[in-house]
Design a protein around this motif. Structure first.
Motif, PDB file in Angstrom:
ATOM      1  N   LEU A 179       0.725  -1.082  -0.200  1.00  0.00           N
ATOM      2  CA  LEU A 179       0.252  -0.204   0.008  1.00  0.00           C
ATOM      3  C   LEU A 179       0.821   0.938   0.043  1.00  0.00           C
ATOM      4  O   LEU A 179       1.909   1.556   0.473  1.00  0.00           O
ATOM      5  CB  LEU A 179      -0.958  -0.398   1.201  1.00  0.00           C
ATOM      6  N   LEU A 180       0.153   2.315  -1.120  1.00  0.00           N
ATOM      7  CA  LEU A 180       1.385   3.509  -1.162  1.00  0.00           C
ATOM      8  C   LEU A 180       0.294   4.975  -0.807  1.00  0.00           C
ATOM      9  O   LEU A 180      -1.021   4.895  -1.671  1.00  0.00           O
ATOM     10  CB  LEU A 180       2.040   4.005  -2.489  1.00  0.00           C
ATOM     11  N   LEU A 181       0.396   5.545   0.623  1.00  0.00           N
ATOM     12  CA  LEU A 181      -0.457   6.941   0.591  1.00  0.00           C
ATOM     13  C   LEU A 181       0.874   7.775  -0.268  1.00  0.00           C
ATOM     14  O   LEU A 181       1.742   7.970   0.621  1.00  0.00           O
ATOM     15  CB  LEU A 181      -1.351   6.568   1.731  1.00  0.00           C
ATOM     16  N   VAL A 182      -0.830   8.234  -1.132  1.00  0.00           N
ATOM     17  CA  VAL A 182       0.317   9.832  -1.667  1.00  0.00           C
ATOM     18  C   VAL A 182      -0.464  10.766  -1.306  1.00  0.00           C
ATOM     19  O   VAL A 182      -2.039  10.969  -1.651  1.00  0.00           O
ATOM     20  CB  VAL A 182       0.975   9.226  -3.054  1.00  0.00           C
ATOM     21  N   GLU A 183      -0.222  11.841  -0.418  1.00  0.00           N
ATOM     22  CA  GLU A 183      -0.834  13.257   0.225  1.00  0.00           C
ATOM     23  C   GLU A 183      -0.724  14.406  -0.006  1.00  0.00           C
ATOM     24  O   GLU A 183      -0.031  14.885  -0.613  1.00  0.00           O
ATOM     25  CB  GLU A 183      -0.443  12.722   1.718  1.00  0.00           C
ATOM     26  N   GLY A 184      -1.917  14.515  -1.903  1.00  0.00           N
ATOM     27  CA  GLY A 184      -2.165  15.458  -2.118  1.00  0.00           C
ATOM     28  C   GLY A 184      -2.047  17.279  -0.955  1.00  0.00           C
ATOM     29  O   GLY A 184      -2.132  17.207   0.271  1.00  0.00           O
ATOM     30  N   ASP A 185      -0.895  18.132  -1.520  1.00  0.00           N
ATOM     31  CA  ASP A 185      -1.019  18.912  -0.426  1.00  0.00           C
ATOM     32  C   ASP A 185      -2.128  19.494  -0.006  1.00  0.00           C
ATOM     33  O   ASP A 185      -2.528  20.441   0.770  1.00  0.00           O
ATOM     34  CB  ASP A 185      -0.012  20.457  -1.426  1.00  0.00           C
ATOM     35  N   ASP A 186      -3.578  19.402  -1.442  1.00  0.00           N
ATOM     36  CA  ASP A 186      -4.956  19.766  -1.290  1.00  0.00           C
ATOM     37  C   ASP A 186      -5.747  18.968  -1.868  1.00  0.00           C
ATOM     38  O   ASP A 186      -5.156  18.248  -2.673  1.00  0.00           O
ATOM     39  CB  ASP A 186      -5.005  21.247  -1.584  1.00  0.00           C
ATOM     40  N   ALA A 187      -6.838  19.873  -2.085  1.00  0.00           N
ATOM     41  CA  ALA A 187      -7.916  18.710  -3.457  1.00  0.00           C
ATOM     42  C   ALA A 187      -7.982  19.437  -3.971  1.00  0.00           C
ATOM     43  O   ALA A 187      -8.563  19.503  -5.292  1.00  0.00           O
ATOM     44  CB  ALA A 187      -8.668  19.046  -2.414  1.00  0.00           C
ATOM     45  N   GLN A 188      -6.977  20.686  -4.551  1.00  0.00           N
ATOM     46  CA  GLN A 188      -7.394  21.000  -5.780  1.00  0.00           C
ATOM     47  C   GLN A 188      -6.784  20.218  -7.040  1.00  0.00           C
ATOM     48  O   GLN A 188      -6.276  19.180  -7.060  1.00  0.00           O
ATOM     49  CB  GLN A 188      -5.245  22.226  -6.087  1.00  0.00           C
ATOM     50  N   PHE A 189      -7.457  20.025  -8.451  1.00  0.00           N
ATOM     51  CA  PHE A 189      -7.198  19.219  -9.075  1.00  0.00           C
ATOM     52  C   PHE A 189      -5.763  19.167  -9.668  1.00  0.00           C
ATOM     53  O   PHE A 189      -5.259  17.981  -9.965  1.00  0.00           O
ATOM     54  CB  PHE A 189      -7.692  18.474 -10.316  1.00  0.00           C
ATOM     55  N   ALA A 190      -4.485  19.736  -9.177  1.00  0.00           N
ATOM     56  CA  ALA A 190      -3.348  20.180  -9.939  1.00  0.00           C
ATOM     57  C   ALA A 190      -2.876  19.180  -9.104  1.00  0.00           C
ATOM     58  O   ALA A 190      -1.757  18.292  -9.233  1.00  0.00           O
ATOM     59  CB  ALA A 190      -2.886  21.537  -9.680  1.00  0.00           C
ATOM     60  N   SER A 191      -2.962  19.624  -7.192  1.00  0.00           N
ATOM     61  CA  SER A 191      -2.184  18.849  -6.973  1.00  0.00           C
ATOM     62  C   SER A 191      -2.821  17.398  -6.838  1.00  0.00           C
ATOM     63  O   SER A 191      -1.691  15.956  -6.116  1.00  0.00           O
ATOM     64  CB  SER A 191      -2.459  19.807  -5.124  1.00  0.00           C
ATOM     65  N   LEU A 192      -3.357  17.228  -6.916  1.00  0.00           N
ATOM     66  CA  LEU A 192      -4.074  15.424  -6.543  1.00  0.00           C
ATOM     67  C   LEU A 192      -3.572  14.645  -8.143  1.00  0.00           C
ATOM     68  O   LEU A 192      -2.974  13.711  -7.789  1.00  0.00           O
ATOM     69  CB  LEU A 192      -5.062  14.918  -6.604  1.00  0.00           C
ATOM     70  N   GLY A 193      -3.637  15.533  -9.271  1.00  0.00           N
ATOM     71  CA  GLY A 193      -3.373  15.139 -10.339  1.00  0.00           C
ATOM     72  C   GLY A 193      -1.360  14.705 -10.226  1.00  0.00           C
ATOM     73  O   GLY A 193      -1.256  13.606 -10.335  1.00  0.00           O
ATOM     74  N   ALA A 194      -0.883  15.672  -9.623  1.00  0.00           N
ATOM     75  CA  ALA A 194       0.310  15.464  -9.321  1.00  0.00           C
ATOM     76  C   ALA A 194       1.087  14.492  -8.498  1.00  0.00           C
ATOM     77  O   ALA A 194       1.766  13.739  -8.497  1.00  0.00           O
ATOM     78  CB  ALA A 194       1.139  16.955  -8.689  1.00  0.00           C
ATOM     79  N   ALA A 195      -0.020  14.081  -7.184  1.00  0.00           N
ATOM     80  CA  ALA A 195      -0.048  12.804  -6.376  1.00  0.00           C
ATOM     81  C   ALA A 195       0.339  11.553  -6.945  1.00  0.00           C
ATOM     82  O   ALA A 195       0.877  10.600  -6.786  1.00  0.00           O
ATOM     83  CB  ALA A 195      -1.244  13.467  -5.307  1.00  0.00           C
ATOM     84  N   VAL A 196      -1.021  11.566  -8.151  1.00  0.00           N
ATOM     85  CA  VAL A 196      -1.556  10.293  -8.879  1.00  0.00           C
ATOM     86  C   VAL A 196       0.226   9.628 -10.688  1.00  0.00           C
ATOM     87  O   VAL A 196       0.383   8.940  -9.980  1.00  0.00           O
ATOM     88  CB  VAL A 196      -3.407  10.443  -9.869  1.00  0.00           C
TER      89      VAL A 196
END
Length: 407
Positions: A179-196
């Motif tokens: 299991l790998l948990l990647v935490e975005g800086d916030d819930a902006q799509f730019a942050s979540l996309g970078a986390a993906v």
């Protein structure tokens, strides 16, 4: 379907396109609840601002959580296990093996830090007899959206509940997966996309995303983050019923996971499923019809592709201590996405998901979910886009897992 019903569908799609063309984010209206009504499931994350996503987890707010009278420690009186379905229930319902997937890494992407994520996961896994999954033994890893262990982002509201649900449900389906948990800086799509992107860069073979926002003219700006040939990328369909489909679920490179209500039964399977009344389905106004989708009443991408348990009233036992006080019953299509991610891991074909086409080619090997709808107050004339019918439909896609063969 009659001509009047078809006319209503076409009018609705025209309205959807008009709304999507002018809005960056769509916030559905909240219906008034009569004072005497039973408590409804509570959304963990509130409406999202433009450019942001919200998590789709929902907590069953009824005193019993829908599973009987709770004991003092949050368990049902007279039993040793928490309220809500656990791994053994889900293995039974979906005919899954208890082993497999040891070479797979499931990444879950969430916003903000869940400070107790590893400790909470340890309690969940110990409670259900699953092997430890820790940083020390190399099974668990938590990083920020750049892939670093430090600094981790600040907590983002109640997102830790979503994180716990994601990790617990991936564990329930595939106990041997990393299991790998990647935490975005916030819930902006730019942050979540970078986390993906980071998850894939760190070796994830499957990436689960239990968040979204109604698609718009801006959604395409982030589509590339969810296109990773050789890696299966999944997204929850959402919990707004028949509506504007959510991104990232609407992207044609993503497996869109809808939701069901799962109930024990005396039939041969031992369970029955129907459409979860809040699972989002819809017809994309921005993403064209993929070649592997052939349903007739939507000219664009139709959501969803596949489904699994999501109804909080037939929900999952989750352990979380940053927001909650321990065991609680949680659902939403936030649950179905990480669970199906685990099923893909068991099957071992993550490299066959440049899109959801495999699940259309192998639809006969799924449980065909028939019954229930997500129309709410909308008019859709019983159409498959909002009603669980034989074969493909919007709320449940091609069906739910019947073992890992279809995956």
């Amino acid at each position: 379907m009659g001509s009047k019903s078809m006319h209503r569908i076409r009018r609705r799609f025209a309205a959807v396109a008009a709304v999507a063309a002018t809005a960056v984010a769509f916030v559905p209206a909240v219906s008034a609840v009569p004072a005497a009504a039973e408590p409804l499931p509570q959304e963990v994350c509130g409406p999202a601002a433009a450019g942001f996503a919200r998590c789709f987890a929902e907590v069953d707010s009824r005193p019993s959580g829908g599973f009987g009278v709770r004991g003092a420690a949050g368990t049902t009186a007279g039993t040793a296990l928490p309220d809500g379905y656990g791994p053994a229930d889900l293995r039974s319902a979906y005919r899954l093996p208890a082993t497999g997937g040891a070479e797979e890494t499931i990444a879950v992407v969430d916003s903000g830090d869940a400070p107790n994520a590893e400790a909470d996961l340890a309690v969940y896994r110990k409670t259900y007899g699953l092997a430890p999954c820790t940083t020390e033994n190399g099974c668990f890893r938590k990083v920020n959206q750049r892939g670093d262990a430090k600094p981790l982002p600040p907590r983002d509201g109640d997102w830790p509940v979503e994180t716990a649900l994601d990790l617990d449900l991936a564990s329930a389906a595939c106990p041997q997966c990393k299991l790998l948990l990647v935490e975005g800086d916030d819930a902006q799509f730019a942050s979540l996309g970078a986390a993906v992107d980071t998850a894939v860069g760190l070796g994830a073979t499957i990436v689960s995303n239990s968040y979204g926002a109604p698609e718009s003219s801006a959604s395409g700006d982030f589509a590339a983050h969810y296109r990773h040939p050789g890696v299966a990328v999944l997204a929850s369909s959402g919990d707004e019923g028949f509506a504007v489909p959510n991104a990232p679920a609407a992207y044609d490179s993503v497996v869109a996971v809808g939701g069901t209500s799962l109930v024990k039964a005396g039939n041969a399977r031992g369970w029955t499923e129907s459409a979860y009344h809040d699972a989002t389905s819809g017809c994309s106004a921005w993403v064209g019809k993929p070649a592997w989708q052939t349903d007739p009443n939507c000219p664009g991408r139709t959501v969803a592709d596949v489904s699994a348990v999501a109804d909080p009233e037939t929900g999952l036992a989750v352990y979380e201590t940053t927001v909650e006080t321990g065991w609680t019953v949680v659902g939403g299509t936030s649950a179905s996405a990480p669970f199906v991610a685990g099923v893909i891991a068991l099957a071992g074909h993550h490299d066959q998901y440049p899109d959801a086409s495999r699940l259309y080619a192998h639809a006969a090997q799924l449980n065909d979910v028939v019954g229930g709808d997500n129309a709410g107050t909308q008019e859709c004339g019983g159409d498959y886009l909002c009603t669980a019918v034989a074969g493909y439909d919007g709320p449940t896609g091609n069906g739910s897992p019947a073992g890992p063969a279809a995956f």
